[in-house]
Design an enzyme around this catalytic site. Structure first.
Site, PDB file in Angstrom:
ATOM      1  N   ASP A  95      16.292 -33.753 -22.450  1.00 36.34           N
ATOM      2  CA  ASP A  95      15.463 -34.369 -21.414  1.00 36.34           C
ATOM      3  C   ASP A  95      15.766 -35.875 -21.222  1.00 36.34           C
ATOM      4  OD1 ASP A  95      13.068 -34.841 -19.797  1.00 36.34           O
ATOM      5  OD2 ASP A  95      12.277 -35.721 -21.634  1.00 36.34           O
TER       6      ASP A  95
ATOM      7  N   ASP B 298      12.996 -28.018 -23.521  1.00 33.69           N
ATOM      8  CA  ASP B 298      11.973 -28.618 -22.651  1.00 33.69           C
ATOM      9  C   ASP B 298      12.551 -29.334 -21.436  1.00 33.69           C
ATOM     10  OD1 ASP B 298      13.188 -30.672 -23.975  1.00 33.69           O
ATOM     11  OD2 ASP B 298      11.364 -31.647 -24.662  1.00 33.69           O
TER      12      ASP B 298
ATOM     13  N   GLY C 203      19.883 -35.733 -29.741  1.00 32.41           N
ATOM     14  CA  GLY C 203      19.931 -34.925 -30.967  1.00 32.41           C
ATOM     15  C   GLY C 203      20.962 -33.809 -30.842  1.00 32.41           C
TER      16      GLY C 203
ATOM     17  N   ARG D  85       9.398 -31.480 -30.486  1.00 31.39           N
ATOM     18  CA  ARG D  85       8.862 -32.713 -29.877  1.00 31.39           C
ATOM     19  C   ARG D  85       7.543 -32.414 -29.173  1.00 31.39           C
ATOM     20  NH1 ARG D  85      11.958 -37.638 -30.482  1.00 31.39           N
ATOM     21  NH2 ARG D  85      13.749 -36.802 -29.403  1.00 31.39           N
TER      22      ARG D  85
ATOM     23  N   THR E 291      19.175 -28.618 -25.998  1.00 34.45           N
ATOM     24  CA  THR E 291      18.198 -29.155 -26.947  1.00 34.45           C
ATOM     25  C   THR E 291      17.448 -27.998 -27.577  1.00 34.45           C
ATOM     26  OG1 THR E 291      16.088 -30.314 -27.243  1.00 34.45           O
ATOM     27  CG2 THR E 291      16.579 -29.612 -25.011  1.00 34.45           C
TER      28      THR E 291
ATOM     29  N   ASP F  57      14.572 -28.123 -28.361  1.00 37.26           N
ATOM     30  CA  ASP F  57      13.190 -28.192 -27.853  1.00 37.26           C
ATOM     31  C   ASP F  57      12.976 -27.308 -26.610  1.00 37.26           C
ATOM     32  OD1 ASP F  57      13.044 -30.109 -29.812  1.00 37.26           O
ATOM     33  OD2 ASP F  57      13.052 -31.807 -28.428  1.00 37.26           O
TER      34      ASP F  57
ATOM     35  N   ARG G 118      21.782 -41.540 -30.044  1.00 33.87           N
ATOM     36  CA  ARG G 118      20.649 -41.606 -29.108  1.00 33.87           C
ATOM     37  C   ARG G 118      20.725 -42.846 -28.220  1.00 33.87           C
ATOM     38  NH1 ARG G 118      17.237 -37.510 -29.496  1.00 33.87           N
ATOM     39  NH2 ARG G 118      16.776 -36.513 -31.493  1.00 33.87           N
TER      40      ARG G 118
HETATM   41  O1  F6P Z   1      14.884 -33.347 -29.632  1.00 34.34           O
HETATM   42  C1  F6P Z   1      15.335 -32.600 -30.708  1.00 34.34           C
HETATM   43  C2  F6P Z   1      14.597 -32.999 -31.954  1.00 34.34           C
HETATM   44  O2  F6P Z   1      15.124 -32.255 -33.026  1.00 34.34           O
HETATM   45  C3  F6P Z   1      13.073 -32.850 -31.899  1.00 34.34           C
HETATM   46  O3  F6P Z   1      12.671 -31.510 -32.044  1.00 34.34           O
HETATM   47  C4  F6P Z   1      12.661 -33.778 -33.003  1.00 34.34           C
HETATM   48  O4  F6P Z   1      11.341 -34.255 -32.832  1.00 34.34           O
HETATM   49  C5  F6P Z   1      13.644 -34.897 -32.847  1.00 34.34           C
HETATM   50  O5  F6P Z   1      14.789 -34.354 -32.234  1.00 34.34           O
HETATM   51  C6  F6P Z   1      14.065 -35.591 -34.105  1.00 34.34           C
HETATM   52  O6  F6P Z   1      14.788 -36.715 -33.723  1.00 34.34           O
HETATM   53  P1  F6P Z   1      15.805 -37.522 -34.641  1.00 34.34           P
HETATM   54  O7  F6P Z   1      17.072 -36.731 -34.732  1.00 34.34           O
HETATM   55  O8  F6P Z   1      16.034 -38.793 -33.890  1.00 34.34           O
HETATM   56  O9  F6P Z   1      15.149 -37.731 -35.956  1.00 34.34           O
END
Ligand code: F6P
Length: 345
Positions: free
Chosen positions: A107, A133, A13, A175, A129, A131, A76
């Site tokens: 992560d 994390d 992301g 997340r 990120t 997050d 991703r």
């Molecule tokens: O990991 C970053 C994040 O924004 C999370 O907080 C969220 O759950 C996820 O990515 C959303 O993922 P995507 O961009 O694949 O919809």
């Protein structure tokens, strides 16, 4: 003699501050005499026979420090998603003549980067990120901006909640970690914060309801609740997710609003902040953290020190073995949550 070359990619992301890191790494590497190859769309740009790349120079890495997203684009895709993906990456890096690869990731990406390192790819990881994390570092690029965006949203919700005498719930990203919820909730003075690290069992839901009732009795007409998207409600076998896809979390805010409405007379509303947290201009902290991290990565390149994660430890920029990212996500430090908790209710 041919110039040495390094590659740089952003994967997973996006988040605010990536461009500041790309700028810092590229400009430092160019100053040290390297050619810098930007890989387009993360690992995906290294899969297949023909790599998707651009040459980074002083011009295309200028004027981007304040820009959200990533000029390199992201995806991703992991090399391990396809059968001989890792070998394809190794082949591409060899074909491009890269001495090493700088990977900006969260992560998931960094664990995959570690596996590529173990397979012989010279890599340096930079944690990014919203997050926050990633194990091995105190902060990740992008987190502070997400906290600011969530705090601004909560401040806005506070005024409308107060005007309408409502319970207002904001669902934030993160997340399976509650970092954004904890910090934004603390900064807003939220009345309750729900995070994945603390499962919401019946007792905790009762406590939340009681807190709302007590506030009402004290004559306070509104309340603010922050809920992290990955919060688990006991008795539910799954985390709330959108479209039944377990990777797309979302919906726990609505669920909590339904519980509160069914158990109290409070007029309750919820909002989900979503991707706004990931877009737009990075705050100053993320820009300077990204600049420090980019510069450190190139120092490691110059020293030939690969297999490292650039990290913040005791508020100092350093580097740690990439293996530190293993072992799952880095949960919220509950001593921080406890400070926010003192102001619940
Ligand atoms: O990991 C970053 C994040 O924004 C999370 O907080 C969220 O759950 C996820 O990515 C959303 O993922 P995507 O961009 O694949 O919809």
């Amino acid at each position: 003699m041919d110039k040495k070359r390094i590659g740089i990619l952003t994967s997973g992301g996006d988040c605010p501050g990536l461009n500041a890191a790309i700028r810092a790494a590229a400009k430092s590497a160019i100053a040290a005499g390297y050619d810098v190859i930007g890989i387009i769309r993360g690992w995906q740009g290294l899969l297949g026979e023909k790599s998707n790349i651009i040459l980074l120079d002083r011009i295309n890495t200028s004027n981007i420090i304040d820009r959200g997203g990533t000029i390199l684009s992201t995806s991703r895709t992991s090399p391990f998603d396809i059968e001989d993906g890792p070998q394809q990456v190794l082949n591409s890096v060899k074909r491009l003549g890269l001495e090493g690869l700088i990977v900006l990731g969260g992560d998931g990406t960094l664990n995959c980067t570690l596996e590529m390192w173990q397979m012989g790819l010279p890599v340096i990881g930079i944690p990014k990120t919203i997050d926050n994390d990633v194990r091995g570092t105190e902060y990740c690029i992008g987190f502070q901006t997400a906290v600011q965006v969530a705090t601004d949203a909560l401040d806005r919700l506070r005024s409308t909640a107060a005007s309408h005498h409502r319970v207002m719930i904001l669902e934030v990203m993160g997340r399976n970690a509650g970092w954004i919820a904890t910090y934004a909730g603390m900064a807003n003075g939220a009345d309750f914060i729900l995070i994945p690290e603390i499962i919401m069992d019946d007792k905790k839901i009762d406590r939340l309801i009681q807190m709302l009732v007590d506030r009402g009795k004290r004559g306070i007409s509104f309340s603010i609740i922050v809920v992290a998207e990955g919060t688990m409600i006991k008795g539910k076998t799954h985390k709330y997710n959108i479209e039944g896809k377990s990777s797309k979390l979302g919906g726990v805010g609505r669920f909590m609003a339904e519980i509160i409405s069914s158990r109290t007379d409070f007029n309750t509303r919820f909002s989900a902040l979503g991707y706004v947290q990931r877009g737009g201009t990075p705050v100053a902290y993320d820009r300077s953290l990204a600049t420090h991290f980019g510069v450190r990565a190139i120092e490691l390149v110059k020293e030939g020190k690969y297999g490292r994660l650039v990290a913040l430890k005791n508020n100092k920029v350093t580097d740690v073995p990439l293996e530190k990212v293993q072992g799952g996500i880095r949960p919220v430090d509950l001593s921080i949550y406890k400070v926010a908790e003192k102001f619940f209710g």
